[in-house]
Scaffold this motif. Structure first.
Motif, mmCIF file in Angstrom:
data_model
loop_
_atom_site.group_PDB
_atom_site.id
_atom_site.type_symbol
_atom_site.label_atom_id
_atom_site.label_comp_id
_atom_site.label_asym_id
_atom_site.label_seq_id
_atom_site.Cartn_x
_atom_site.Cartn_y
_atom_site.Cartn_z
ATOM 1 N N ALA A 36 0.839 -1.197 0.000
ATOM 2 C CA ALA A 36 0.000 0.000 0.000
ATOM 3 C C ALA A 36 0.871 1.243 0.000
ATOM 4 O O ALA A 36 1.959 1.249 0.580
ATOM 5 N N TYR A 37 0.376 2.294 -0.643
ATOM 6 C CA TYR A 37 1.122 3.547 -0.782
ATOM 7 C C TYR A 37 0.188 4.723 -0.533
ATOM 8 O O TYR A 37 -1.004 4.666 -0.807
ATOM 9 N N GLY A 38 0.737 5.792 -0.038
ATOM 10 C CA GLY A 38 -0.016 7.035 0.102
ATOM 11 C C GLY A 38 -1.040 7.001 1.222
ATOM 12 O O GLY A 38 -0.965 6.185 2.136
ATOM 13 N N LEU A 39 -1.997 7.911 1.097
ATOM 14 C CA LEU A 39 -2.972 8.125 2.172
ATOM 15 C C LEU A 39 -4.385 7.723 1.764
ATOM 16 O O LEU A 39 -4.841 8.020 0.664
ATOM 17 N N ALA A 40 -5.074 7.085 2.702
ATOM 18 C CA ALA A 40 -6.485 6.752 2.507
ATOM 19 C C ALA A 40 -7.349 7.967 2.802
ATOM 20 O O ALA A 40 -8.425 8.127 2.242
ATOM 21 N N HIS A 41 -6.865 8.819 3.690
ATOM 22 C CA HIS A 41 -7.598 10.025 4.071
ATOM 23 C C HIS A 41 -6.555 11.115 4.309
ATOM 24 O O HIS A 41 -5.857 11.100 5.321
ATOM 25 N N ARG A 42 -6.454 12.029 3.372
ATOM 26 C CA ARG A 42 -5.382 13.034 3.430
ATOM 27 C C ARG A 42 -5.480 13.963 4.646
ATOM 28 O O ARG A 42 -4.502 14.204 5.324
ATOM 29 N N SER A 43 -6.662 14.484 4.932
ATOM 30 C CA SER A 43 -6.757 15.451 6.027
ATOM 31 C C SER A 43 -6.520 14.801 7.382
ATOM 32 O O SER A 43 -6.008 15.446 8.295
ATOM 33 N N ALA A 44 -6.874 13.519 7.528
ATOM 34 C CA ALA A 44 -6.646 12.824 8.799
ATOM 35 C C ALA A 44 -5.284 12.121 8.812
ATOM 36 O O ALA A 44 -4.918 11.519 9.803
ATOM 37 N N ARG A 45 -4.573 12.209 7.691
ATOM 38 C CA ARG A 45 -3.236 11.591 7.562
ATOM 39 C C ARG A 45 -3.266 10.089 7.843
ATOM 40 O O ARG A 45 -2.366 9.543 8.466
ATOM 41 N N LEU A 46 -4.328 9.399 7.377
ATOM 42 C CA LEU A 46 -4.443 7.953 7.538
ATOM 43 C C LEU A 46 -3.846 7.263 6.324
ATOM 44 O O LEU A 46 -4.264 7.515 5.194
ATOM 45 N N SER A 47 -2.896 6.403 6.550
ATOM 46 C CA SER A 47 -2.215 5.709 5.458
ATOM 47 C C SER A 47 -3.086 4.605 4.868
ATOM 48 O O SER A 47 -3.901 3.992 5.564
ATOM 49 N N ASN A 48 -2.876 4.349 3.584
ATOM 50 C CA ASN A 48 -3.498 3.196 2.951
ATOM 51 C C ASN A 48 -2.886 1.933 3.526
ATOM 52 O O ASN A 48 -1.715 1.915 3.913
ATOM 53 N N THR A 49 -3.686 0.876 3.565
ATOM 54 C CA THR A 49 -3.199 -0.463 3.880
ATOM 55 C C THR A 49 -3.661 -1.361 2.741
ATOM 56 O O THR A 49 -4.466 -0.933 1.897
ATOM 57 N N VAL A 50 -3.199 -2.594 2.712
ATOM 58 C CA VAL A 50 -3.660 -3.498 1.658
ATOM 59 C C VAL A 50 -5.140 -3.837 1.825
ATOM 60 O O VAL A 50 -5.742 -4.420 0.932
ATOM 61 N N HIS A 51 -5.732 -3.447 2.944
ATOM 62 C CA HIS A 51 -7.155 -3.696 3.191
ATOM 63 C C HIS A 51 -8.022 -2.448 3.039
ATOM 64 O O HIS A 51 -9.231 -2.503 3.276
ATOM 65 N N THR A 52 -7.443 -1.322 2.635
ATOM 66 C CA THR A 52 -8.207 -0.086 2.442
ATOM 67 C C THR A 52 -9.269 -0.304 1.369
ATOM 68 O O THR A 52 -8.997 -0.911 0.335
ATOM 69 N N ARG A 53 -10.454 0.187 1.637
ATOM 70 C CA ARG A 53 -11.543 0.150 0.658
ATOM 71 C C ARG A 53 -11.572 1.496 -0.054
ATOM 72 O O ARG A 53 -11.545 2.540 0.586
ATOM 73 N N PHE A 54 -11.640 1.457 -1.378
ATOM 74 C CA PHE A 54 -11.636 2.676 -2.171
ATOM 75 C C PHE A 54 -12.997 2.898 -2.803
ATOM 76 O O PHE A 54 -13.621 1.957 -3.294
ATOM 77 N N GLY A 55 -13.450 4.131 -2.776
ATOM 78 C CA GLY A 55 -14.694 4.484 -3.437
ATOM 79 C C GLY A 55 -14.448 4.647 -4.929
ATOM 80 O O GLY A 55 -13.831 5.610 -5.340
ATOM 81 N N ILE A 56 -14.915 3.685 -5.730
ATOM 82 C CA ILE A 56 -14.674 3.764 -7.172
ATOM 83 C C ILE A 56 -15.973 3.954 -7.949
ATOM 84 O O ILE A 56 -15.996 3.846 -9.163
ATOM 85 N N ALA A 57 -17.051 4.207 -7.219
ATOM 86 C CA ALA A 57 -18.357 4.515 -7.812
ATOM 87 C C ALA A 57 -18.736 3.506 -8.888
ATOM 88 O O ALA A 57 -18.643 2.312 -8.674
#
Length: 147
Positions: A36-57
């Motif tokens: 995993a790379y980068g942030l799942a939530h930029r303002s909260a500074r939460l890092s992505n993990t391999v289990h992060t769920r992404f909103g892809i509509a």
């Protein structure tokens, strides 16, 4: 591709395009790479993990349809299988006769929760329950019970 070489290529791309997401590579039944790379939530500074769920509509519609068709092909379900028989969740406001076919063809009568005529700020949908915090169907599907 050799693991060290693959890591180098992926790391190079991640830095070049400022990639934020997950790279997951599976060959047959074996996971050969996941990171995993980068942030799942930029303002909260939460890092992505391999289990992060992404909103892809709507980007997931094709994958959902393919997965459903594979289940139909194996006989696990049919297009006439009712929604209530697939999930261990109650949907008191949904017709008990809604089928997989209805869901795939958008003929179930379930309202569009992204009604562009009603809502101007789609971020409001995810403020109380952000996508990156949803880890199972039980986190996501109850959002539709008030339809």
């Amino acid at each position: 591709m050799e693991q060290a070489k693959l890591n180098k290529v992926i790391e190079g791309v991640v830095k070049t395009v400022d990639f934020s997401g997950v790279v997951y590579i599976k060959e047959r039944d074996e996971v050969t790479f996941q990171s995993a790379y980068g942030l799942a939530h930029r303002s909260a500074r939460l890092s992505n993990t391999v289990h992060t769920r992404f909103g892809i509509a709507s980007g997931c519609k094709l994958f959902t349809a393919i997965g459903i068709c594979q289940l139909v092909e194996t006989g696990a379900i049919s297009f006439d299988t009712k929604l209530k028989d697939c999930l261990n969740l109650e949907f008191p406001n949904f017709d008990k006769n809604i089928t997989i076919h209805h869901l795939l063809t958008h003929t179930s009568g379930i309202s569009d929760y992204f009604d562009e005529e009603e809502m101007m700020d789609f971020e409001e949908l995810w403020k109380d329950r952000p996508v990156y915090e949803m880890t199972s169907l039980h986190d996501f599907l109850p959002l539709f019970q008030d339809s």
